[in-house]
Design an enzyme around this catalytic site. Structure first.
Site, PDB file in Angstrom:
ATOM      1  CB  CYS A 188      26.059  39.555  40.440  1.00  0.00           C
ATOM      2  SG  CYS A 188      27.777  39.718  39.952  1.00  0.00           S
ATOM      3  CG  ASN A 205      30.250  43.275  40.919  1.00  0.00           C
ATOM      4  OD1 ASN A 205      29.834  42.539  41.818  1.00  0.00           O
ATOM      5  ND2 ASN A 205      29.785  43.230  39.686  1.00  0.00           N
ATOM      6  CG  HIS A 249      24.909  43.237  42.414  1.00  0.00           C
ATOM      7  ND1 HIS A 249      25.937  42.757  43.194  1.00  0.00           N
ATOM      8  CD2 HIS A 249      25.347  43.202  41.134  1.00  0.00           C
ATOM      9  CE1 HIS A 249      26.945  42.431  42.406  1.00  0.00           C
ATOM     10  NE2 HIS A 249      26.622  42.693  41.150  1.00  0.00           N
TER      11      HIS A 249
END
Ligand code: COA
Length: 327
Positions: free
Chosen positions: A114, A284, A254
């Site tokens: 990520c 996500n 993020h």
């Protein structure tokens, strides 16, 4: 003025198929209420059959190149940040290079999970600063849906698929990438991992039976580690540039969990109107979450020339990273 990288075009792409919280509620014991309250996510996009990371990347890249007014054969380097590439080899960047017809580009992937896009931004900026790249394409892409155990309610509600891309070139102005900050703590590798399919647990009927090819996460421990590290990271990034939080035009975090994002905004004293949030629509998307959010902010006219934008991310590794950009 010293040489640095500057983003001159952005693009993004998400697959058409939408999977809502209500849809997931029919698959596992969960509810729209639980998912919304604990994560902020309402729905996510799922790649269609036969749609892989390079396909999503191609669409995002074409949009970024068109925005930048650059032809594929002008690009000298392609970096793809992904943990779910088309296949272990060749790199997704190489496949993308072929699809784009970017004949003059070197191509490689990086895996920062990520945090991958910000790791990529740092690598891209370094290539530009050293003079090795003059026109660079950086993509963040993940097709997480292929690596989800759809019976595991603790992970299947969180992730989605998408791609975001930026085109970068050198500048000697006050604009561009002001600084990047990269960190890792490999002692905590097992907080989020995908253990199967590598040299530790190669594919076998046993590895498949045990779902080793799916994302595993210790959610609560990850949550606490994220809040702890991100706050310090954001403050250190601003300090390194002599910038006060009040000077920030925008935070692009993020997109993992709305509670993590709100905690960050509160710590920096930023109103949520200065924070870009799209996890309600995409979940996500790992390496893609920041470049998709950036592209949407640019296209909505939220980003103005001269703005200070703070980017921060956290993910498997553990890794965490930030960047301060003057638009
Ligand atoms: N629906 C309903 N209940 C669920 C659920 C779901 N989808 N997933 C977990 N639960 C349950 C658990 O079984 C647990 O039940 P128990 O108390 O009876 O054991 C309870 O909810 C609490 O679980 P917990 O994991 O402690 O919840 P949480 O508040 O930490 O929220 C996450 C879970 C995953 C949303 C949260 O931890 C998170 O977002 N973590 C970080 C994610 C992240 O940043 N990941 C990667 C960064 S890239």
């Amino acid at each position: 003025m010293s040489l640095r990288g500057r983003i001159i075009g952005t693009g993004s792409y998400v697959p058409k198929n939408i999977l809502t919280n209500f849809d997931i509620g029919k698959m596992v014991d969960t509810s729209d209420e639980w998912i919304t309250e604990r994560t902020g996510i309402k729905e996510r996009r799922i790649a269609g059959e036969g749609e892989a990371a390079s396909d999503l990347s191609l669409q995002a890249s074409k949009r970024a190149l068109s925005e930048a007014g650059i032809k594929p054969n002008e690009i000298d380097m392609i970096i793809v940040a992904t943990m779910s590439g088309d296949m272990p080899m060749p790199s997704t960047a190489a496949i993308l290079q072929g699809k784009l017809g970017a004949k003059n580009a070197a191509a490689f992937d990086i895996n920062g999970a990520c945090s991958g896009f910000l790791y990529g931004l740092s690598v891209a900026d370094s290539f530009i600063k050293s003079g090795m790249s003059k026109k660079l394409l950086l993509v963040g892409v993940d097709v997480n849906s292929r690596f989800i155990n759809w019976q595991d309610r603790s992970t299947c509600v969180l992730f989605g698929d998408g791609a975001g891309a930026v085109v970068m070139k050198p500048t000697r102005t006050k604009r561009g990438i002001l600084s990047t900050h990269l960190h890792s703590d490999g002692d905590l590798w097992d907080l989020i991992c995908l253990p199967g399919g590598g040299s530790r647990h190669p594919a076998s009927s046993e590895s498949i039976k045990n779902n080793l090819h799916c994302i595993k996460m210790k959610g609560n421990e990850t949550f606490k580690a994220a809040v702890r590290t991100l706050e310090k990271l954001a403050l250190n990034t601003l300090k390194a540039n002599n910038i006060k939080p009040s000077q920030l035009a925008m935070l692009i975090p993020h997109q993992a969990n709305l509670r993590i994002i709100k905690a960050m905004a509160k710590r920096l004293g930023l109103p949520m109107s200065k924070v870009v949030v799209n996890l309600d629509r995409y979940g996500n998307t790992s390496g893609a979450s920041i470049p998709i959010a950036l592209d949407e902010a640019v296209r909505e006219g939220r980003v103005r020339s001269g703005d200070y934008i703070l980017f921060e991310a956290f993910g498997s590794g553990l890794t965490w990273a930030s960047a301060l950009v003057r638009w």
